[in-house]
Design an enzyme around this catalytic site. Sequence first.
Site, PDB file in Angstrom:
ATOM      1  CG  ASN A   7      45.097  46.652  37.214  1.00 51.77           C
ATOM      2  OD1 ASN A   7      44.377  46.018  37.396  1.00 51.77           O
ATOM      3  ND2 ASN A   7      45.834  47.390  38.418  1.00 51.77           N
ATOM      4  NE  ARG A  91      46.744  43.178  39.877  1.00 50.78           N
ATOM      5  CZ  ARG A  91      46.445  44.097  41.037  1.00 50.78           C
ATOM      6  NH1 ARG A  91      45.724  45.079  40.647  1.00 50.78           N
ATOM      7  NH2 ARG A  91      46.148  43.312  42.182  1.00 50.78           N
ATOM      8  CG  HIS A 180      48.734  42.200  47.083  1.00 57.62           C
ATOM      9  ND1 HIS A 180      48.169  42.651  48.754  1.00 57.62           N
ATOM     10  CD2 HIS A 180      47.923  43.207  46.574  1.00 57.62           C
ATOM     11  CE1 HIS A 180      47.170  43.305  48.680  1.00 57.62           C
ATOM     12  NE2 HIS A 180      46.893  43.753  47.515  1.00 57.62           N
ATOM     13  NE  ARG A 241      39.696  43.867  49.742  1.00 59.23           N
ATOM     14  CZ  ARG A 241      40.596  43.822  49.138  1.00 59.23           C
ATOM     15  NH1 ARG A 241      41.376  42.732  48.986  1.00 59.23           N
ATOM     16  NH2 ARG A 241      41.074  44.583  48.147  1.00 59.23           N
ATOM     17  CD  GLU A 384      50.906  45.672  42.457  1.00 58.74           C
ATOM     18  OE1 GLU A 384      50.537  47.077  42.881  1.00 58.74           O
ATOM     19  OE2 GLU A 384      50.282  44.875  42.697  1.00 58.74           O
TER      20      GLU A 384
END
Length: 399
Positions: A7, A91, A180, A241, A384
């Site tokens: 990742n 990823r 996601h 965010r 993940e």
Amino acid sequence: MLILVMNCGSSSVKFAVLDPQNPSEVPLSGLFERVGSVGVGHAGASATIKRGSEKREQALVGGQYADAFALIRAELDAMGLSAKLGAVGHRVVHGGAVFNAPARITPAVLAAIRQCIPLAPLHNPANVAGIEAALEAFPKLPQVAVFDTAFHQTMPPAAYRYAVPERWYTQHGVRRYGFHGTSHGFVAERAAEMLGQPLDNLNLITAHLGNGCSVCAVAGGKSLDTSMGLTPLDGLMMGTRSGDVDPGLHEYMNRQAGLSVEEVTATLNKQSGLLGVSGLTNDMRDLEAAAATNEKARLALEMFVYRLARAIAQMAVALGRVDGLVFTGGIGENSDYVRAATLKRLQVLGFELDDEANKVAVRGQSGRITRAGSPAALVVNTNEELAIARETAALVGEN
Ligand code: ADP
């Protein structure tokens, strides 16, 4: 077979080596920080390496992706595991409308990932750099790209189109992509197992609440709508965010405060959300602690929950019928406060919290947190790395 899951982010690289058949043991994992992009090493790069439960930190000499892979290889050699490594799974944040599933990496696939860079200028360049370095470090191993966006390619046009001129869509790819996806797909499957029903029959809403946050409407295992859009800035309020704002905001702040488009976007990405409203922190744990005495922290929490509940209700519209709601990610898995306050707001959908079960479901405990008779709300731990390892193994096995 062991899979190396990579990742590669803009400033840090996370990795894990695991056997998707035996996910409870992760023999090797770690984190590289301040790793340079290709050709630009960083003097201050560091590595945190975990062998099973043993953890150590060291400098990453050279500071490039290639140095990170050399270190992973040396660790695997020392552990006698190199021969068992069968594939590398990467990823990749943005696969545009090109990828609706994981893809075995070929020169054409790498070129298509590069073409998605304008859609994810912060993320895809690091993903590409990581893939290129991995191809050099492990030239004999099959490598697979697993996209954050691919799961959402099943959304219907009414959900993914924006009400802007069609040519913006056809010429520039302006549409909702969603992110996601690996996590939403993984927790939906786990929720079906926990509910003891086939995923095909279930209408689920999944809420992935980490530093980035999004909700997804999952019908029969397929995404019908999600809160993130063209970029991961859309939708829910997040750590730093803003989530959705008025599309007129850029021009307004440009006129009023002389900020450029880039400055407004950077502020919406890095100085907004929980951090921007509280003025204190982007971390939910610290915010919850501060809320006892600090009004701005309280407001940030209230906004987070209100906007989350509203977005979940939107997903209910996409589904028509809701069989279950899933909380996951660092906040979803650990914050009994956020779950309780969100479900309280969702009484309109029939949810009735089981207070005791909710308080127990913290620190990695998954389970149901609503009363019998209420629609199910579940806490599910996302993984993940495991999802990427499984998808990688499945694709490599088929070829
Ligand atoms: P990322 O999206 O970077 O993978 P995580 O999924 O780990 O991040 O989520 C990080 C968020 O989870 C942070 O806001 C953190 O405060 C929150 N979190 C972790 N543990 C708790 C806890 N016990 N209570 C409330 N929030 C928590």
